[in-house]
Write a protein that holds these residues in place. Structure first.
Motif, PDB file in Angstrom:
ATOM      1  N   ASP A  28       0.832  -1.195   0.000  1.00  0.00           N
ATOM      2  CA  ASP A  28       0.000   0.000   0.000  1.00  0.00           C
ATOM      3  C   ASP A  28       0.872   1.252   0.000  1.00  0.00           C
ATOM      4  O   ASP A  28       2.036   1.232   0.385  1.00  0.00           O
ATOM      5  CB  ASP A  28      -0.891   0.038   1.249  1.00  0.00           C
ATOM      6  CG  ASP A  28      -1.962  -1.036   1.210  1.00  0.00           C
ATOM      7  OD1 ASP A  28      -2.228  -1.545   0.106  1.00  0.00           O
ATOM      8  OD2 ASP A  28      -2.514  -1.370   2.271  1.00  0.00           O
ATOM      9  N   ASP A  29       0.279   2.362  -0.428  1.00  0.00           N
ATOM     10  CA  ASP A  29       0.934   3.654  -0.270  1.00  0.00           C
ATOM     11  C   ASP A  29       0.887   4.013   1.205  1.00  0.00           C
ATOM     12  O   ASP A  29      -0.146   4.430   1.728  1.00  0.00           O
ATOM     13  CB  ASP A  29       0.226   4.734  -1.101  1.00  0.00           C
ATOM     14  CG  ASP A  29       0.381   4.482  -2.586  1.00  0.00           C
ATOM     15  OD1 ASP A  29       1.388   3.863  -2.966  1.00  0.00           O
ATOM     16  OD2 ASP A  29      -0.507   4.892  -3.349  1.00  0.00           O
ATOM     17  N   GLY A  30       1.968   3.805   1.892  1.00  0.00           N
ATOM     18  CA  GLY A  30       1.995   4.015   3.327  1.00  0.00           C
ATOM     19  C   GLY A  30       3.404   4.305   3.787  1.00  0.00           C
ATOM     20  O   GLY A  30       4.277   4.694   3.008  1.00  0.00           O
ATOM     21  N   PRO A  31       3.675   4.091   5.070  1.00  0.00           N
ATOM     22  CA  PRO A  31       4.959   4.503   5.633  1.00  0.00           C
ATOM     23  C   PRO A  31       6.086   3.531   5.365  1.00  0.00           C
ATOM     24  O   PRO A  31       7.218   3.798   5.745  1.00  0.00           O
ATOM     25  CB  PRO A  31       4.649   4.559   7.133  1.00  0.00           C
ATOM     26  CG  PRO A  31       3.600   3.513   7.338  1.00  0.00           C
ATOM     27  CD  PRO A  31       2.754   3.566   6.084  1.00  0.00           C
ATOM     28  N   VAL A  32       5.822   2.391   4.748  1.00  0.00           N
ATOM     29  CA  VAL A  32       6.843   1.353   4.637  1.00  0.00           C
ATOM     30  C   VAL A  32       7.298   1.191   3.200  1.00  0.00           C
ATOM     31  O   VAL A  32       6.489   1.070   2.292  1.00  0.00           O
ATOM     32  CB  VAL A  32       6.309   0.002   5.171  1.00  0.00           C
ATOM     33  CG1 VAL A  32       7.365  -1.078   5.002  1.00  0.00           C
ATOM     34  CG2 VAL A  32       5.913   0.145   6.627  1.00  0.00           C
ATOM     35  N   ASP A  33       8.594   1.192   2.996  1.00  0.00           N
ATOM     36  CA  ASP A  33       9.171   0.876   1.688  1.00  0.00           C
ATOM     37  C   ASP A  33      10.324  -0.082   1.923  1.00  0.00           C
ATOM     38  O   ASP A  33      11.410   0.326   2.324  1.00  0.00           O
ATOM     39  CB  ASP A  33       9.663   2.149   0.991  1.00  0.00           C
ATOM     40  CG  ASP A  33      10.278   1.848  -0.374  1.00  0.00           C
ATOM     41  OD1 ASP A  33      10.178   0.690  -0.813  1.00  0.00           O
ATOM     42  OD2 ASP A  33      10.854   2.768  -0.974  1.00  0.00           O
ATOM     43  N   ASN A  34      10.072  -1.369   1.714  1.00  0.00           N
ATOM     44  CA  ASN A  34      11.118  -2.357   1.947  1.00  0.00           C
ATOM     45  C   ASN A  34      11.624  -2.969   0.645  1.00  0.00           C
ATOM     46  O   ASN A  34      12.038  -4.110   0.599  1.00  0.00           O
ATOM     47  CB  ASN A  34      10.630  -3.463   2.894  1.00  0.00           C
ATOM     48  CG  ASN A  34       9.368  -4.128   2.375  1.00  0.00           C
ATOM     49  OD1 ASN A  34       8.982  -3.932   1.229  1.00  0.00           O
ATOM     50  ND2 ASN A  34       8.719  -4.903   3.223  1.00  0.00           N
ATOM     51  N   GLY A  35      11.573  -2.213  -0.423  1.00  0.00           N
ATOM     52  CA  GLY A  35      12.171  -2.679  -1.663  1.00  0.00           C
ATOM     53  C   GLY A  35      11.174  -3.099  -2.718  1.00  0.00           C
ATOM     54  O   GLY A  35      11.541  -3.382  -3.840  1.00  0.00           O
ATOM     55  N   GLY A  36       9.886  -3.168  -2.358  1.00  0.00           N
ATOM     56  CA  GLY A  36       8.886  -3.522  -3.350  1.00  0.00           C
ATOM     57  C   GLY A  36       9.011  -4.969  -3.774  1.00  0.00           C
ATOM     58  O   GLY A  36       9.549  -5.818  -3.080  1.00  0.00           O
ATOM     59  N   GLU A  37       8.502  -5.263  -4.972  1.00  0.00           N
ATOM     60  CA  GLU A  37       8.426  -6.638  -5.431  1.00  0.00           C
ATOM     61  C   GLU A  37       9.770  -7.181  -5.892  1.00  0.00           C
ATOM     62  O   GLU A  37       9.931  -8.381  -6.050  1.00  0.00           O
ATOM     63  CB  GLU A  37       7.399  -6.744  -6.562  1.00  0.00           C
ATOM     64  CG  GLU A  37       5.992  -6.361  -6.138  1.00  0.00           C
ATOM     65  CD  GLU A  37       5.003  -6.505  -7.270  1.00  0.00           C
ATOM     66  OE1 GLU A  37       5.391  -7.093  -8.295  1.00  0.00           O
ATOM     67  OE2 GLU A  37       3.869  -6.037  -7.143  1.00  0.00           O
ATOM     68  N   ASP A  38      10.757  -6.327  -6.122  1.00  0.00           N
ATOM     69  CA  ASP A  38      12.022  -6.787  -6.676  1.00  0.00           C
ATOM     70  C   ASP A  38      13.023  -7.204  -5.604  1.00  0.00           C
ATOM     71  O   ASP A  38      14.101  -7.689  -5.933  1.00  0.00           O
ATOM     72  CB  ASP A  38      12.637  -5.690  -7.544  1.00  0.00           C
ATOM     73  CG  ASP A  38      11.763  -5.370  -8.753  1.00  0.00           C
ATOM     74  OD1 ASP A  38      11.088  -6.300  -9.229  1.00  0.00           O
ATOM     75  OD2 ASP A  38      11.747  -4.209  -9.172  1.00  0.00           O
ATOM     76  N   GLU A  39      12.698  -7.028  -4.343  1.00  0.00           N
ATOM     77  CA  GLU A  39      13.634  -7.339  -3.270  1.00  0.00           C
ATOM     78  C   GLU A  39      12.915  -8.116  -2.185  1.00  0.00           C
ATOM     79  O   GLU A  39      11.892  -7.679  -1.654  1.00  0.00           O
ATOM     80  CB  GLU A  39      14.222  -6.044  -2.699  1.00  0.00           C
ATOM     81  CG  GLU A  39      15.267  -6.269  -1.619  1.00  0.00           C
ATOM     82  CD  GLU A  39      15.868  -4.958  -1.147  1.00  0.00           C
ATOM     83  OE1 GLU A  39      16.333  -4.909   0.001  1.00  0.00           O
ATOM     84  OE2 GLU A  39      15.850  -3.991  -1.932  1.00  0.00           O
ATOM     85  N   ASP A  40      13.445  -9.276  -1.845  1.00  0.00           N
ATOM     86  CA  ASP A  40      12.826 -10.090  -0.803  1.00  0.00           C
ATOM     87  C   ASP A  40      12.985  -9.409   0.552  1.00  0.00           C
ATOM     88  O   ASP A  40      14.097  -8.993   0.907  1.00  0.00           O
ATOM     89  CB  ASP A  40      13.462 -11.476  -0.757  1.00  0.00           C
ATOM     90  CG  ASP A  40      13.141 -12.296  -1.990  1.00  0.00           C
ATOM     91  OD1 ASP A  40      12.084 -12.043  -2.591  1.00  0.00           O
ATOM     92  OD2 ASP A  40      13.941 -13.177  -2.354  1.00  0.00           O
ATOM     93  N   PRO A  41      11.904  -9.332   1.334  1.00  0.00           N
ATOM     94  CA  PRO A  41      11.976  -8.642   2.631  1.00  0.00           C
ATOM     95  C   PRO A  41      12.430  -9.546   3.764  1.00  0.00           C
ATOM     96  O   PRO A  41      11.987  -9.398   4.891  1.00  0.00           O
ATOM     97  CB  PRO A  41      10.524  -8.172   2.824  1.00  0.00           C
ATOM     98  CG  PRO A  41       9.707  -9.234   2.169  1.00  0.00           C
ATOM     99  CD  PRO A  41      10.521  -9.705   0.973  1.00  0.00           C
ATOM    100  N   TRP A  42      13.306 -10.507   3.478  1.00  0.00           N
ATOM    101  CA  TRP A  42      13.766 -11.410   4.535  1.00  0.00           C
ATOM    102  C   TRP A  42      15.235 -11.767   4.328  1.00  0.00           C
ATOM    103  O   TRP A  42      15.791 -11.658   3.232  1.00  0.00           O
ATOM    104  CB  TRP A  42      12.920 -12.681   4.557  1.00  0.00           C
ATOM    105  CG  TRP A  42      12.850 -13.404   3.240  1.00  0.00           C
ATOM    106  CD1 TRP A  42      13.862 -14.105   2.613  1.00  0.00           C
ATOM    107  CD2 TRP A  42      11.722 -13.471   2.361  1.00  0.00           C
ATOM    108  NE1 TRP A  42      13.429 -14.608   1.418  1.00  0.00           N
ATOM    109  CE2 TRP A  42      12.112 -14.236   1.233  1.00  0.00           C
ATOM    110  CE3 TRP A  42      10.417 -12.985   2.427  1.00  0.00           C
ATOM    111  CZ2 TRP A  42      11.248 -14.503   0.188  1.00  0.00           C
ATOM    112  CZ3 TRP A  42       9.565 -13.251   1.384  1.00  0.00           C
ATOM    113  CH2 TRP A  42       9.978 -13.999   0.285  1.00  0.00           C
ATOM    114  N   ASP A  43      15.858 -12.192   5.430  1.00  0.00           N
ATOM    115  CA  ASP A  43      17.208 -12.737   5.415  1.00  0.00           C
ATOM    116  C   ASP A  43      17.171 -14.066   6.159  1.00  0.00           C
ATOM    117  O   ASP A  43      16.514 -14.192   7.203  1.00  0.00           O
ATOM    118  CB  ASP A  43      18.211 -11.793   6.086  1.00  0.00           C
ATOM    119  CG  ASP A  43      18.497 -10.559   5.244  1.00  0.00           C
ATOM    120  OD1 ASP A  43      18.826 -10.738   4.054  1.00  0.00           O
ATOM    121  OD2 ASP A  43      18.379  -9.441   5.769  1.00  0.00           O
ATOM    122  N   ILE A  44      17.899 -15.058   5.645  1.00  0.00           N
ATOM    123  CA  ILE A  44      17.886 -16.407   6.206  1.00  0.00           C
ATOM    124  C   ILE A  44      19.301 -16.799   6.601  1.00  0.00           C
ATOM    125  O   ILE A  44      20.244 -16.619   5.830  1.00  0.00           O
ATOM    126  CB  ILE A  44      17.314 -17.409   5.186  1.00  0.00           C
ATOM    127  CG1 ILE A  44      15.816 -17.124   4.951  1.00  0.00           C
ATOM    128  CG2 ILE A  44      17.517 -18.844   5.648  1.00  0.00           C
ATOM    129  CD1 ILE A  44      15.221 -17.903   3.804  1.00  0.00           C
TER     130      ILE A  44
END
Length: 300
Positions: A176-192
């Protein structure tokens, strides 16, 4: 907007504030029947000779949502003074994370301990098991606050088990258009980190992810090779190689069992002259496990 998850509240209450103070008996209940709109009217303009600054806000943010923004725009402005404003309160759905346990083979006795930090709804520790049943005791879902990193850790493993992999996928990639930008669809929002058995994840609003912790039993397994020829004949012998170091020969009707460490192996046959490979079929002792011919993923 659409409500695919069915978590939208039946109504939201909006409070009017004058100079930062809640005005008595000035609330609106917004719902689908009034198209989620309402009006505060006949409001005084001044108090003690000074203009009153009005604001609005929700009395309570609905469960599963955050308040993304509150904005007000003038409908009609003359000489920098407006007597009519339209205020919009925007709520965005929180992200959700489902942790799934995949035990290979399924086990009714192996219980896997997990922690999530920070806690979610007063839950910091939980357990999962994968017995292959239909009770969904192999998964747990959390509603996460956006702009917040969470760390999921698999604890000390049951005897004889090892963590093989952690696999994540976004099941809802809309941000959503909101306060969070974690890279969108091109960047995975996790680290393993497999060695530490940890998953670090930060989801945006309206994002949903599923992460599967895959565990396998440790130790040795057995590879059993059967040789069949058409027509049936005891001659010649057929040469095989298993992995990089094991070679052997089999004739029609012969069987060889080999104990191997857990891992992936390739079995190759070299047919004698005037013979060709008609088919190769592999089966597994693991329920529901499908193997491609001659490629063996060995589990103890």
């Amino acid at each position: 907007n659409d409500d695919p998850d069915g978590i939208r509240p039946e109504s939201v209450t909006v409070q009017l504030y004058a100079d930062g103070v809640a005005v008595d008996e000035k609330t609106l209940e917004l719902n689908a029947d009034n198209s989620w709109t309402g009006t505060f009217s006949d409001l005084p303009v001044n108090a003690a000779g000074e203009p009153i600054a009005y604001t609005v806000d929700e009395t309570e943010v609905p469960d599963g949502y955050i308040k993304s923004s509150v904005s007000c725009e003038s409908e009609d402005e003359i000489d920098d003074i407006s007597d009519s404003y339209v205020c919009t309160i925007t709520n965005s759905k929180k992200g959700s994370l489902t942790i799934i346990k995949d035990a290979i083979p399924n086990s009714s006795s192996a219980v896997f301990d997990f922690t999530i930090d920070p806690e979610v709804d007063e839950t910091g520790a939980f357990t999962l098991k994968d017995d292959g049943g239909e009770e969904n005791n192999n998964k747990k879902t959390f509603v996460l606050s956006p702009e917040q990193e969470y760390i999921v850790t698999e604890g000390e493993l049951p005897d004889g088990w090892a963590l093989d992999d952690i696999v994540c996928e976004l099941v809802n990639q809309q941000i959503d258009d909101g306060p969070v930008d974690n890279g969108g669809e091109d960047e995975d929002p996790w680290d393993i980190d497999l060695e530490a058995r940890t998953l670090s994840i930060m989801l945006g609003t309206n994002q949903s992810a599923e992460c599967t912790f895959i565990n396998k039993t440790e130790g040795e397994g057995t590879i059993k090779v059967n040789k069949i020829t058409y027509p049936e004949t005891t001659e010649p012998a057929f040469d095989f190689t298993l992995g990089e170091d094991i070679s052997f020969s089999l004739k029609h009707g012969e069987t060889l069992e080999i104990s191997m460490d857990s891992g992936s192996y390739t079995l190759t046959e070299t047919p004698p002259a005037d013979w060709y490979l008609l088919d190769a079929v592999c089966s597994s002792s693991v329920p529901g496990k499908v193997q491609r011919p001659a490629a063996i993923n060995l589990e103890s």
